[in-house]
Motif scaffolding. Sequence first.
Motif, PDB file in Angstrom:
ATOM      1  N   LEU A   1      33.516  56.760  38.932  1.00 53.27           N
ATOM      2  CA  LEU A   1      33.971  55.857  39.993  1.00 53.27           C
ATOM      3  C   LEU A   1      34.873  56.619  40.952  1.00 53.27           C
ATOM      4  O   LEU A   1      35.794  57.310  40.524  1.00 53.27           O
ATOM      5  CB  LEU A   1      34.714  54.657  39.405  1.00 53.27           C
ATOM      6  CG  LEU A   1      33.873  53.689  38.591  1.00 53.27           C
ATOM      7  CD1 LEU A   1      34.736  52.559  38.053  1.00 53.27           C
ATOM      8  CD2 LEU A   1      32.715  53.136  39.393  1.00 53.27           C
TER       9      LEU A   1
ATOM     10  N   ASP B   1      37.265  55.678  42.971  1.00 53.27           N
ATOM     11  CA  ASP B   1      38.686  55.324  42.939  1.00 53.27           C
ATOM     12  C   ASP B   1      39.298  55.448  41.539  1.00 53.27           C
ATOM     13  O   ASP B   1      40.482  55.212  41.355  1.00 53.27           O
ATOM     14  CB  ASP B   1      38.905  53.909  43.485  1.00 53.27           C
ATOM     15  CG  ASP B   1      38.152  52.850  42.699  1.00 53.27           C
ATOM     16  OD1 ASP B   1      37.370  53.201  41.792  1.00 53.27           O
ATOM     17  OD2 ASP B   1      38.356  51.661  42.997  1.00 53.27           O
TER      18      ASP B   1
ATOM     19  N   LYS C   1      30.109  48.030  39.376  1.00 56.87           N
ATOM     20  CA  LYS C   1      30.851  48.761  40.409  1.00 56.87           C
ATOM     21  C   LYS C   1      30.245  50.138  40.667  1.00 56.87           C
ATOM     22  O   LYS C   1      30.135  50.574  41.807  1.00 56.87           O
ATOM     23  CB  LYS C   1      32.314  48.896  39.969  1.00 56.87           C
ATOM     24  CG  LYS C   1      33.217  49.467  41.017  1.00 56.87           C
ATOM     25  CD  LYS C   1      34.661  49.429  40.556  1.00 56.87           C
ATOM     26  CE  LYS C   1      35.556  50.041  41.613  1.00 56.87           C
ATOM     27  NZ  LYS C   1      36.964  50.010  41.210  1.00 56.87           N
TER      28      LYS C   1
ATOM     29  N   ARG D   1      27.107  49.734  42.714  1.00 58.06           N
ATOM     30  CA  ARG D   1      27.424  49.453  44.122  1.00 58.06           C
ATOM     31  C   ARG D   1      27.909  50.702  44.841  1.00 58.06           C
ATOM     32  O   ARG D   1      27.654  50.886  46.028  1.00 58.06           O
ATOM     33  CB  ARG D   1      28.483  48.356  44.225  1.00 58.06           C
ATOM     34  CG  ARG D   1      27.956  46.964  44.072  1.00 58.06           C
ATOM     35  CD  ARG D   1      28.993  45.937  44.508  1.00 58.06           C
ATOM     36  NE  ARG D   1      30.253  46.077  43.811  1.00 58.06           N
ATOM     37  CZ  ARG D   1      30.598  45.420  42.706  1.00 58.06           C
ATOM     38  NH1 ARG D   1      29.746  44.592  42.157  1.00 58.06           N
ATOM     39  NH2 ARG D   1      31.789  45.602  42.164  1.00 58.06           N
ATOM     40  N   ALA D   2      28.622  51.555  44.124  1.00 59.65           N
ATOM     41  CA  ALA D   2      29.154  52.775  44.738  1.00 59.65           C
ATOM     42  C   ALA D   2      28.053  53.778  45.047  1.00 59.65           C
ATOM     43  O   ALA D   2      28.267  54.725  45.790  1.00 59.65           O
ATOM     44  CB  ALA D   2      30.200  53.420  43.821  1.00 59.65           C
TER      45      ALA D   2
ATOM     46  N   ASN E   1      26.455  55.954  42.977  1.00 62.29           N
ATOM     47  CA  ASN E   1      26.820  57.232  42.369  1.00 62.29           C
ATOM     48  C   ASN E   1      25.653  58.211  42.441  1.00 62.29           C
ATOM     49  O   ASN E   1      24.569  57.928  41.983  1.00 62.29           O
ATOM     50  CB  ASN E   1      27.236  56.989  40.913  1.00 62.29           C
ATOM     51  CG  ASN E   1      28.092  58.088  40.396  1.00 62.29           C
ATOM     52  OD1 ASN E   1      27.836  59.248  40.651  1.00 62.29           O
ATOM     53  ND2 ASN E   1      29.120  57.709  39.672  1.00 62.29           N
TER      54      ASN E   1
END
Length: 129
Positions: free
Chosen positions: A11, A13, A85, A88-89, A91
Amino acid sequence: MAFGRMVHVFLPDRQVAKVKAKRLTLIFVMLDAVTFQRSGWGGMMMSSTDPNTVRRSPNIYMAGIGAQLLFSTALLGLTVHFYQKANRAGNRRSTDWRCLPYLINAEYALIAIRIIFRLISSRAASTDQ
């Protein structure tokens, strides 16, 4: 803890549900230690010579392993949140990370089965007394 490492690596963040990966690992390791201590106290109390202490000990033991099940379920929810998440990012790592949450969820399922078995066997043992 593998889950904290996944959050840190995959992730951008480095946090899930507003909890940083390093803090996440610390929280769940500490909670696991507390629940282990609670169930250990209950187990040690079973060897007491005082009948009142022996009568209370299964409840303390079951509270410890019940809390462990609760915290494992919370970690399962965070794993699902991580997966959503990370998808959505978008990766773009060279490794296929998508199998890791499934493996961790399988581990949680096995832990939950073990805890439920311990709860049932402990309840059966306490009603036999």
